[in-house]
Enzyme design. Structure first.
Site, PDB file in Angstrom:
ATOM      1  N   CYS A   1      -3.418   7.713   4.903  1.00 23.27           N
ATOM      2  CA  CYS A   1      -3.318   7.379   3.484  1.00 23.27           C
ATOM      3  C   CYS A   1      -4.623   7.651   2.754  1.00 23.27           C
ATOM      4  O   CYS A   1      -4.632   7.818   1.527  1.00 23.27           O
ATOM      5  CB  CYS A   1      -2.917   5.915   3.310  1.00 23.27           C
ATOM      6  SG  CYS A   1      -4.030   4.746   4.128  1.00 23.27           S
TER       7      CYS A   1
ATOM      8  N   GLU B   1       0.877  -1.168   0.000  1.00 22.47           N
ATOM      9  CA  GLU B   1       0.000   0.000   0.000  1.00 22.47           C
ATOM     10  C   GLU B   1       0.912   1.214   0.000  1.00 22.47           C
ATOM     11  O   GLU B   1       1.647   1.451   0.966  1.00 22.47           O
ATOM     12  CB  GLU B   1      -0.916   0.011   1.223  1.00 22.47           C
ATOM     13  CG  GLU B   1      -1.886   1.180   1.210  1.00 22.47           C
ATOM     14  CD  GLU B   1      -2.390   1.555   2.574  1.00 22.47           C
ATOM     15  OE1 GLU B   1      -2.286   2.744   2.933  1.00 22.47           O
ATOM     16  OE2 GLU B   1      -2.876   0.662   3.287  1.00 22.47           O
TER      17      GLU B   1
END
Length: 506
Positions: free
Chosen positions: A280, A243
């Site tokens: 994020c 990620e």
């Protein structure tokens, strides 16, 4: 030796006496391979007990873990207590996943005649890959670190974990590992199901090590891509589930702006500055309709940002990257400052909230990339065509958010179709910061959001990353895994596909 630093002051408060040599790494990986055999022998029921025992041990260590993590991250006890609760929950949830057994995709095709001729007896299921490496994130010292979702899902699959200690919270990593080891011991399982390595060089060598069969990574695009390249260039390449980072867009449709512009501004201001913008899933750009209603949202955003103060960021590196990123944005043609928060007073590493406005023509380059921290860029669109054209300039991301009312139905349907092709999660009339640990969650997206758009790092299907299929043809019953036998001993309730039909085990 690794320094544990207080970001509120920038001072070293503890030194972790640890390092990982090549010999240490070989030993850790050999122990992980042995632990893999033990996890397989435990079966699903045994792994479920292990996960619940680990959750209990983390909970028992809550007070110490939260105190140490707060000292290393400045995230605050309230936020960290919530994150620790999430960490225990996801360990418990993956115990449920293991007991449920559907993740195995157990399939039985009995021997028989078909339109293509005789068919052999075929039995298929998913099996663990083997030891995996986990690289946690600086912004989630529990939920995306040593005891986090990658570790929980890997253990559930039957894969031991060798975790790289994050330099931003080394003491937290060590304390969390100690709690996991205590949980394993209480369940009668070797503590080698989770181990640690220290140092960047050891982290790279871990990805190269032949015992490691997959990697889970949460972090920056640069570091993640470098490790992805290492994993891909091995003599035997392995999956790398990274990620990374991308710019998350938020679209406000005209009717929604007219009906509830102030409310949208309040929620958006709170979302992009949550945790000092160190999520994020933080919205990085908002697309507003040109005209009075979009102006209401923009003005309210500016007022709220101007009243905010700088917050402490996770590390010197994070604060420095944020400063350089915002300087780049401010140096671009067509970019202006709408509002800036108050500077901080003190010794620590801080980030000042910043609201920018960009002309449509300037939306390129850095304006289409993530800037990690409390900055939001406002771009105004005039009409449907301009909005869709702007959306096409922004690359793949973890999330895309739409605020729309009934009168926006036609436009919002087009926006949804556009976002659905480029993001992993579409949020409707909400805000993307915050990821539910649930069966229906997908936390991923096309590159550069992640290195594998096929999988999630949050939610129950995260277990799929650590498994591979095997088909067993004409293998005797006594040699089959219990889940693939005609009459399994311990698989009551397991749903299998038998001769093409989903069938629960009685």
């Amino acid at each position: 030796m690794i320094d544990s630093i207080d970001p509120r002051t920038g001072r070293v408060v503890e030194r972790i006496e640890a390092g990982t040599t090549s010999a240490d790494l070989d030993d850790l990986c050999a122990r992980a391979e042995a632990a893999a055999r033990e996890l397989t022998a435990l079966g699903r029921a045994g792994r479920a007990r292990l996960l619940r025992s680990m959750a209990g041990a983390i909970e028992d260590a809550r007070t110490d873990l939260v105190a140490v993590a707060d000292r290393e991250t400045a995230l605050g006890e309230q936020r960290l207590n919530g994150e620790l609760t999430r960490t225990c929950y996801q360990l418990d949830l993956f115990a449920d996943v293991v007991e449920d057994g559907a993740y195995l995709e157990a399939t039985i095709d009995h021997a028989g005649d078909t339109p293509m001729g005789p068919r052999p007896d075929l039995r298929r299921m998913l099996v663990p890959l083997g030891p995996v490496a986990v690289f946690g994130a600086s912004n989630f010292p529990f939920a995306f670190s040593v005891p986090g979702g990658d570790t929980a899902s890997a253990l559930a699959a039957g894969c031991p974990v060798v975790a790289k200690v994050h330099e931003a919270h080394p003491a937290t990593s060590v304390r969390a590992h100690e709690a996991l080891a205590e949980g394993a011991a209480a369940a009668g399982v070797t503590p080698d199901v989770v181990n640690l390595v220290f140092g960047r060089e050891a982290g790279v060598d871990l990805v190269r090590h032949p015992a490691v069969q997959a990697v889970g990574f949460t972090g920056s695009l640069g570091a993640g891509r470098a490790l992805f390249d290492v994993a891909s260039s091995r003599p035997s390449p392995i999956p790398f589930y990274g990620e990374l980072g991308a710019l998350n867009t938020l679209v406000v449709c005209p009717a929604a702006a007219a009906a509830r512009g102030e409310d949208i501004a309040a929620g958006l201001a709170a979302s992009f500055t949550l945790g000092v913008g160190q999520f994020c899933t933080k919205p990085g750009v908002v697309l507003l309709p040109a005209g009075a209603h979009g102006e209401t949202v923009r003005r309210s955003l500016a007022e709220r940002v101007a009243a905010m103060s700088a917050g402490v960021m996770l590390s010197e590196r994070t604060a420095g990257t944020y400063l350089r990123g915002t300087e780049t944005l401010l140096g671009m043609d067509g970019v202006e400052v709408l509002a800036r928060g108050h500077e901080a007073i003190g010794e620590g590493w801080t980030g000042v909230p910043l609201l920018l406005r960009a002309d449509v023509a300037s939306v390129t380059g850095a304006l289409t990339e993530e800037c990690f921290g409390p900055v939001l860029v406002v771009v105004e669109y005039d009409g449907e065509g301009r909005l869709l054209e702007l959306l096409r300039r922004f690359g793949p991301a973890l999330t895309g958010t739409v605020h729309a009312d009934a009168a926006d139905a036609e436009l919002s349907a087009l926006v949804l179709a556009q976002l659905a092709g480029t993001v992993g999660r579409v949020v409707w009339n909400g805000f993307p910061t915050g990821v539910a640990v649930a069966w229906g969650m997908h936390h991923g997206g096309p590159y550069p959001a992640t290195t594998s758009a096929l999988h999630t790092s949050v939610g129950t299907t995260a277990i799929r990353r650590w498994l591979r299929p095997i088909s067993l043809q004409n293998v005797p019953q006594e040699l089959l895994p219990d889940e693939l036998r005609d009459v399994p001993a311990g698989a009551a309730g397991l749903v299998r596909r038998v001769d093409g039909v989903l069938t629960p085990v009685a």
